[in-house]
Design a protein around this motif. Structure first.
Motif, short mmCIF file in Angstrom:
data_model
loop_
_atom_site.label_atom_id
_atom_site.label_comp_id
_atom_site.label_asym_id
_atom_site.label_seq_id
_atom_site.Cartn_x
_atom_site.Cartn_y
_atom_site.Cartn_z
N LEU A 103 11.67 -7.84 0.27
CA LEU A 103 12.07 -6.62 -0.20
C LEU A 103 13.21 -6.62 -1.41
CD1 LEU A 103 12.65 -4.42 3.20
CD2 LEU A 103 10.74 -4.63 1.49
N ASP A 104 13.34 -7.91 -1.90
CA ASP A 104 13.98 -8.34 -2.92
C ASP A 104 13.18 -7.98 -4.33
OD1 ASP A 104 15.99 -9.19 -1.09
OD2 ASP A 104 14.89 -11.28 -1.30
N ASN A 105 14.12 -8.08 -5.36
CA ASN A 105 13.69 -7.92 -6.77
C ASN A 105 13.31 -9.58 -7.22
OD1 ASN A 105 14.02 -5.36 -7.11
ND2 ASN A 105 15.97 -5.54 -7.93
N TYR A 118 -0.41 -18.08 -10.15
CA TYR A 118 -0.58 -16.71 -9.67
C TYR A 118 0.81 -16.05 -9.80
CZ TYR A 118 -4.69 -18.72 -7.39
OH TYR A 118 -5.99 -19.46 -7.07
N PHE A 119 0.70 -14.94 -10.43
CA PHE A 119 2.04 -14.38 -10.76
C PHE A 119 2.09 -12.86 -10.52
CE2 PHE A 119 4.63 -12.25 -13.94
CZ PHE A 119 5.63 -13.05 -14.19
N ALA A 120 3.34 -12.24 -10.04
CA ALA A 120 3.59 -10.95 -9.84
C ALA A 120 5.03 -10.68 -10.01
CB ALA A 120 3.21 -10.48 -8.54
N VAL A 121 5.57 -9.53 -10.42
CA VAL A 121 6.74 -9.07 -10.29
C VAL A 121 6.89 -7.92 -9.18
CG1 VAL A 121 8.73 -7.84 -11.62
CG2 VAL A 121 7.18 -9.44 -12.73
N VAL A 122 7.70 -8.38 -8.30
CA VAL A 122 7.94 -7.55 -6.95
C VAL A 122 9.29 -7.02 -6.86
CG1 VAL A 122 7.44 -7.23 -4.57
CG2 VAL A 122 6.04 -9.11 -5.99
N SER A 123 9.20 -5.41 -6.49
CA SER A 123 10.52 -5.09 -6.30
C SER A 123 10.29 -4.01 -4.61
CB SER A 123 11.08 -4.08 -7.40
OG SER A 123 12.15 -3.32 -7.21
N ASN A 124 11.25 -4.43 -3.91
CA ASN A 124 11.32 -3.64 -2.82
C ASN A 124 9.88 -3.61 -1.90
OD1 ASN A 124 12.53 -2.25 -0.78
ND2 ASN A 124 12.03 -0.28 -1.61
#
Length: 190
Positions: A103-105, A118-124
């Motif tokens: 659940l972090d940024n 493999y790449f993603a930007v994740v928030s919450n």
């Protein structure tokens, strides 16, 4: 409810045995290239240590990829077989990069070999930039646009149990087992 989480999308074999929102057992082995031979026997050993059987499990939680081609298929094959034997078992999946982020940024990456990630930007628990396969330079360019986001790679600095518990509501129920497919990310690098 007795639940088990299985991830073999990277070099690590990750198993989390959970009952009523409490982790009662966990395995995290660097098991590179041996997932096919050891995943099921390690599950059975973990259950045996807690005087449980495969039939006691109510729900299976899996990562769906991206990750190792074979690695993302192993848990799916196991649960598809179990589902044939016990149709009341439920199966849930989550993207590996979201699992790593919790659940972090987070800028979440997994080594795809050959200077690709493999790449993603994740928030919450939600992808801000969807999972994709990128070269190293493109990753660096995107990272600069997200100051304050933590960088995580290959599930190495993650509290695996905490991420699993925090993300349980983000897993997707698989109603139709014929739709249970690994998430593969490919890009034409020519």
């Amino acid at each position: 409810m007795l639940n088990i989480f299985i991830d073999t999308s990277t070099d690590f074999l990750i198993l989390i045995l959970e009952q009523n929102e409490k982790i009662i057992g966990q395995v995290h082995h660097n098991n590179a290239r041996r997932h096919t031979e050891t995943t099921l026997s390690t599950i059975m050993k973990l259950l045996s240590e807690h005087k449980l059987k495969l039939q006691d499990i109510n729900n299976f939680y899996l990562t769906s990829g991206p990750g190792s081609y074979t690695g993302v298929r192993i848990p799916m094959t196991i649960v598809k077989t179990i589902k044939v034997i016990n149709s009341v078992v439920k199966v849930y999946t989550i993207n590996t990069l979201i699992y790593q982020a919790g659940l972090d940024n987070v800028i979440s990456t997994l080594d795809a070999r050959g200077e690709k990630y493999y790449f993603a930007v994740v928030s919450n628990g939600t992808e801000v930039i969807p999972s994709q396969l990128l070269d190293y330079e493109t990753c660096l360019d995107i990272i600069k646009q997200f100051p304050g986001y933590e960088f995580r790679c290959d599930l190495q600095i993650v509290d695996l149990g905490q991420n699993y518990l925090a993300l349980k509501k983000h897993f997707r129920l698989v109603d139709d087992m014929t739709t249970l497919e690994p998430q593969y990310l490919k890009k034409d690098w020519s």
